[in-house]
Design a protein around this motif. Structure first.
Motif, short mmCIF file in Angstrom:
data_model
loop_
_atom_site.label_atom_id
_atom_site.label_comp_id
_atom_site.label_asym_id
_atom_site.label_seq_id
_atom_site.Cartn_x
_atom_site.Cartn_y
_atom_site.Cartn_z
N ARG A 89 -68.20 112.27 42.71
CA ARG A 89 -66.80 112.69 42.80
C ARG A 89 -66.52 113.88 41.89
O ARG A 89 -65.86 114.84 42.28
N LEU A 93 -68.32 106.80 47.00
CA LEU A 93 -69.01 107.79 46.17
C LEU A 93 -68.99 107.37 44.71
O LEU A 93 -68.02 106.78 44.23
N SER A 94 -70.06 107.71 44.02
CA SER A 94 -70.12 107.43 42.59
C SER A 94 -69.21 108.39 41.85
O SER A 94 -68.77 109.43 42.38
N LEU A 95 -68.93 108.05 40.60
CA LEU A 95 -68.08 108.92 39.78
C LEU A 95 -68.74 110.27 39.57
O LEU A 95 -68.07 111.31 39.55
N LEU A 145 -65.48 117.59 42.98
CA LEU A 145 -64.24 118.15 42.45
C LEU A 145 -64.50 119.51 41.80
O LEU A 145 -63.75 120.48 42.03
N MET A 202 -64.01 108.35 49.84
CA MET A 202 -64.27 108.56 48.42
C MET A 202 -64.62 107.27 47.69
O MET A 202 -65.24 107.30 46.65
N ARG A 203 -64.23 106.12 48.27
CA ARG A 203 -64.49 104.87 47.56
C ARG A 203 -65.97 104.59 47.43
O ARG A 203 -66.41 103.95 46.49
#
Length: 450
Positions: free
Chosen positions: A9, A4-6, A13, A1-2
């Motif tokens: 994410r 991946l961009s916000l 989600l 996940m680190r």
């Protein structure tokens, strides 16, 4: 996940949440549909069981079925998906409309599968109150029910997948749109330079959650702009203030060295240069003091001081200058303050020196101390021509000099005294302001109660 961009994410989600909700809803619907079919089948079987019981209620042996066979066949033709079976207490079949069906004859409703076909079987005694009564069983072909449930499950999985994909795309788009102000903020931050500190973000164009962040960002840019402007002005003031004495030193040195001169002239020039160098050294020392004050690096050695005694000592020191100018000085009130003696004396000396320079001959200087519940208040007032209101906010700026017409002939100052005084007062937790009206100029120092 680190990695991946916000935006990614948030999209994942949203997709996971939608898939989970859709899957739970689909499973609940599937269970409800299955339970509904079971209930409908049970109702149908109970109704058909009642009808068949009425047809063969008095049958006690297989031979007694012959007169009722036509009626049974007619009833079964009305329900082709039903299979009827009548068996005696010994387990032998008296009647079986489907010879190949071997479903167990236990009481109640149960499911059975044979040859790839699903059945729902309902068994009961023909005459419940007779222990020797034969057993009647009805089997309902529920293959179409199972096919419907299978199609519905496939549809549920397809819906879960499509909804998760659609939600991921829409969530990514929504997140990207919602984060656009942050991208704009990053662009502004990346473009910040000495010439672009006036750029600001509009806080009315961002979501409410980002308004405080945008305002804090704009406030940071405003502080940077203000600091840069003050630094630029300070640098220009320093250059201006240092240029004159350095030019004087250079000119005097060049002139004196242009030809041979008597030793007295060399000595006189060196004394003059020494005065200029001392003035430069004092100016540099004052600027270093202000720089430390702005960065909170002033170290104070505080002690409880009797301000009345400190003011009296300063009045004695300045009394020769006051007598020379025929200026009277008075002090009223008492008070104590937890302060650094040397720094406080420097601040008060600057105020008294400033008052003497701008008090006309025959004028007065009044010092007043007053203690109250909110702290200590010290007022240094001098009579004379007032200061224009538009100049009052700038009095404590570095290198600022008020109208030279107000000043008596005498000492030249660099314009750092009031700035140093304010720094010292603030280092002690206090504030200073100036009021000028009705022929009096008052510098008011207020220190909070410790």
């Amino acid at each position: 996940m680190r990695g991946l961009s916000l935006t990614a994410r948030l999209g994942l989600l949203f997709a996971a949440c939608t898939a989970a909700v859709s899957l739970i809803a689909g499973l609940l619907f599937s269970r409800a549909s299955e339970a509904h079919f079971v209930e409908l089948d049970q109702q149908l079987l109970e109704i058909r069981m009642t009808a068949f019981r009425a047809l063969v209620s008095d049958v006690n042996a297989p031979a007694a079925l012959a007169p009722r066979m036509d009626a049974l066949q007619a009833e079964l033709r009305l329900h082709p998906d039903l299979t009827l079976r009548l068996e005696g207490r010994d387990g032998r079949y008296w009647f079986n409309s489907a010879d190949g069906l071997r479903a167990p004859g236990r009481d109640g409703l149960h499911d059975w599968q044979q040859d790839g076909i699903d059945y729902r079987v309902y068994s009961a005694s023909l005459r419940p109150d007779d222990p020797d009564s034969p057993r009647l069983s009805l089997a309902l072909d529920i293959t179409h029910h199972q096919h419907f449930l299978e199609r519905m499950q496939r549809l549920i999985w397809l819906t879960v997948g499509l909804s998760a994909l659609a939600t991921a795309l829409l969530g990514a788009w929504a997140a990207r749109s919602g984060l656009r102000p942050l991208h704009r903020m990053a662009e502004v931050a990346a473009g910040v330079s000495a010439t672009s500190l006036t750029a600001r973000l509009a806080d009315d164009e961002v979501p409410p959650e980002l308004v405080e962040l945008v305002r804090a960002f704009n406030a940071m840019l405003a502080r940077l702009d203000d600091t840069f402007q003050r630094l630029s002005a300070f640098s220009a003031d320093i250059a201006h203030e240092l240029r004159t004495p350095l030019s004087n030193l250079l000119t005097q040195t060049q002139v004196i060295l242009s030809q041979d001169r008597p030793a007295d002239e060399y000595r006189e020039t060196l004394h003059s240069n020494l005065e200029e160098l001392q003035r430069l050294a004092q100016m540099v020392s004052d600027m270093l003091f202000l720089a430390k004050a702005e960065h909170g690096l002033l170290a104070t050695d505080r002690k409880t001081l009797d301000l009345g005694g400190e003011l009296d000592a300063l009045l004695d020191y300045f009394s020769p200058l006051a007598d020379e100018s025929q200026v009277t000085m008075h002090r009223r009130g008492t008070g104590q303050l937890n302060a650094d003696r040397e720094m406080l004396r420097r601040a008060l000396s600057n105020l008294l020196d400033n008052a003497l320079r701008f008090t006309p001959q025959g004028g007065r200087i009044e010092l007043e101390l007053a203690s109250g519940p909110n702290g200590l208040r010290l007022t240094v007032a001098n009579s004379g021509e007032g200061i224009p209101p538009e100049l009052l906010p700038r009095l404590f700026d570095r290198f600022f000099r008020a109208d030279p017409a107000r000043k008596r002939e005498g000492r030249e100052h660099a314009g750092l005294g009031l700035a140093i005084t304010r720094s010292i007062v603030r280092a002690h937790g206090g504030e200073i302001r100036c009021e000028s009206a009705k022929g009096w100029t008052r510098f008011i120092l207020e220190f909070p109660t410790p």
